[in-house]
Enzyme design. Structure first.
Site, PDB file in Angstrom:
ATOM      1  N   ASP A 140       0.818  -1.202   0.000  1.00 60.27           N
ATOM      2  CA  ASP A 140       0.000   0.000   0.000  1.00 60.27           C
ATOM      3  C   ASP A 140       0.861   1.265   0.000  1.00 60.27           C
ATOM      4  O   ASP A 140       2.098   1.186   0.127  1.00 60.27           O
ATOM      5  CB  ASP A 140      -0.949   0.007   1.213  1.00 60.27           C
TER       6      ASP A 140
ATOM      7  N   ASP B 202      -7.371  -3.043  14.226  1.00 57.48           N
ATOM      8  CA  ASP B 202      -8.781  -3.177  13.826  1.00 57.48           C
ATOM      9  C   ASP B 202      -8.989  -4.322  12.824  1.00 57.48           C
ATOM     10  O   ASP B 202     -10.054  -4.455  12.238  1.00 57.48           O
ATOM     11  CB  ASP B 202      -9.310  -1.859  13.255  1.00 57.48           C
TER      12      ASP B 202
ATOM     13  N   HIS C  13      -7.251  -4.882   9.960  1.00 59.15           N
ATOM     14  CA  HIS C  13      -6.945  -4.673   8.538  1.00 59.15           C
ATOM     15  C   HIS C  13      -5.705  -5.459   8.118  1.00 59.15           C
ATOM     16  O   HIS C  13      -4.806  -5.699   8.923  1.00 59.15           O
ATOM     17  CB  HIS C  13      -6.805  -3.178   8.191  1.00 59.15           C
TER      18      HIS C  13
ATOM     19  N   GLU D  77      -9.677  -1.801   5.396  1.00 53.69           N
ATOM     20  CA  GLU D  77     -10.285  -1.542   6.698  1.00 53.69           C
ATOM     21  C   GLU D  77     -11.620  -2.293   6.819  1.00 53.69           C
ATOM     22  O   GLU D  77     -12.148  -2.793   5.816  1.00 53.69           O
ATOM     23  CB  GLU D  77     -10.494  -0.024   6.848  1.00 53.69           C
TER      24      GLU D  77
HETATM   25  C1  F6R Z   1       1.626  -1.852   5.945  1.00 46.00           C
HETATM   26  C2  F6R Z   1       0.294  -2.417   6.030  1.00 46.00           C
HETATM   27  C3  F6R Z   1      -0.457  -2.501   7.304  1.00 46.00           C
HETATM   28  C4  F6R Z   1       0.424  -2.823   8.526  1.00 46.00           C
HETATM   29  C5  F6R Z   1      -0.430  -2.778   9.791  1.00 46.00           C
HETATM   30  C6  F6R Z   1       0.393  -3.062  11.031  1.00 46.00           C
HETATM   31  O1  F6R Z   1       2.119  -1.907   4.634  1.00 46.00           O
HETATM   32  O2  F6R Z   1      -0.226  -2.797   5.026  1.00 46.00           O
HETATM   33  O3  F6R Z   1      -1.454  -3.487   7.195  1.00 46.00           O
HETATM   34  O4  F6R Z   1       1.001  -4.080   8.354  1.00 46.00           O
HETATM   35  O5  F6R Z   1      -1.030  -1.528   9.907  1.00 46.00           O
HETATM   36  O6  F6R Z   1       1.311  -2.023  11.203  1.00 46.00           O
HETATM   37  P1  F6R Z   1       2.476  -2.145  12.289  1.00 46.00           P
HETATM   38  O7  F6R Z   1       3.341  -3.249  11.840  1.00 46.00           O
HETATM   39  O8  F6R Z   1       3.193  -0.810  12.224  1.00 46.00           O
HETATM   40  O9  F6R Z   1       1.802  -2.416  13.593  1.00 46.00           O
END
Ligand code: F6R
Length: 257
Positions: free
Chosen positions: A67, A136, A138, A143
């Protein structure tokens, strides 16, 4: 889904790096899907260490980020293209131009999302997708409430995700973009292997839903229960809500034997 509950994030990094290394030995031209955020950083350190020791090479590999934020200048250090260059791509031997991310700077994000999905397909699809998980539920930035069949698309971040990610933006939620382009859940589900890493107690509820909850758009990661080759690597705090933790440990050990 196979679940490993391991003592530390560094132990998780070793298991994940072993899978990537053995994939690249079998198929040097493999396509990797890369997550950003804090969770995969020990893995990227481990891969860098192995590259420096001459144990792994990315010279024939391509990568696709999950992303990208919409609304940051192209040179912003927290933009995910820059993030992945800093923490992995520039530390190892990816060829120039082999690390891809959604291009959110063209002025037409819907077209950019469609182009990105096509680029993944044209590369032969993602062989191994590294995933983190949001508190959450995702994956990528899909989301709650999104379509399980979605392709790469423009999406809106929840307030919880923006609050969680404010730590990368001086702790100021108003600096965290509200929109992104993300690989869709349908795109992620086409990966040959999905390797999800979750560490820390803050992920325990999302992990409980992912592993033992009902498949539901309320917790987007639950779609991975339908992935034929998904591996979930957890530390103890992230695994603390799992009812069948002892069974998963037993299965993991028996699979390694
Ligand atoms: C990042 C992504 C998100 C993260 C998620 C967890 O490219 O796609 O899904 O993997 O938000 O983020 P962290 O690892 O910072 O807790």
């Amino acid at each position: 889904m196979r679940i490993a509950i391991l003592p530390t994030p560094e132990d998780i990094a070793v298991v994940a790096a072993d899978r990537i290394q053995s994939l690249l030995e079998r198929k040097p031209s493999a396509v990797l899907g890369l997550a950003t955020g804090s969770t995969p950083l020990p893995l990227y350190d481990e891969l860098t260490k192995r590259y420096e020791a001459g144990e792994i090479s990315f010279a024939n590999t391509q990568s696709f980020n999950l992303d990208e934020y919409v609304g940051l200048p192209e040179d912003h250090p927290e933009g995910y293209a820059n993030f992945i260059h800093r923490f992995l791509v520039d530390r190892v031997d990816f060829p120039k131009g082999a690390a891809h991310g959604p291009n959110v700077w063209t002025g037409d994000n819907d077209q950019a999302a469609a182009n990105y999905d096509k680029a993944i397909r044209d590369a032969g699809g993602i062989d191994l997708q590294i995933l983190g998980i949001g508190a959450d539920g995702h994956i990528g930035f899909n989301e709650p409430g999104g379509s399980f069949a979605s392709r790469t698309h423009v999406d809106v971040l929840t307030e919880q995700t923006r609050r969680d990610n404010a730590r990368f933006f001086d702790g100021d939620i108003t600096k965290v973009p509200t929109h992104c382009i993300t690989q869709g859940l349908g795109t992620i589900m086409e990966s040959g292997e999905a390797l999800l890493i979750a560490t820390g107690a803050g992920k325990a509820e999302a992990v409980r839903q992912l592993v033992e909850g009902a498949i539901s758009a309320r917790w987007p990661a639950t779609i991975l229960q339908m992935h034929p080759n998904a591996i979930v690597l957890l530390d103890e705090p992230a695994a603390q809500g799992l009812e069948l933790a002892d069974f998963y440990r037993e299965v993991w050990v028996k699979h390694q034997a």
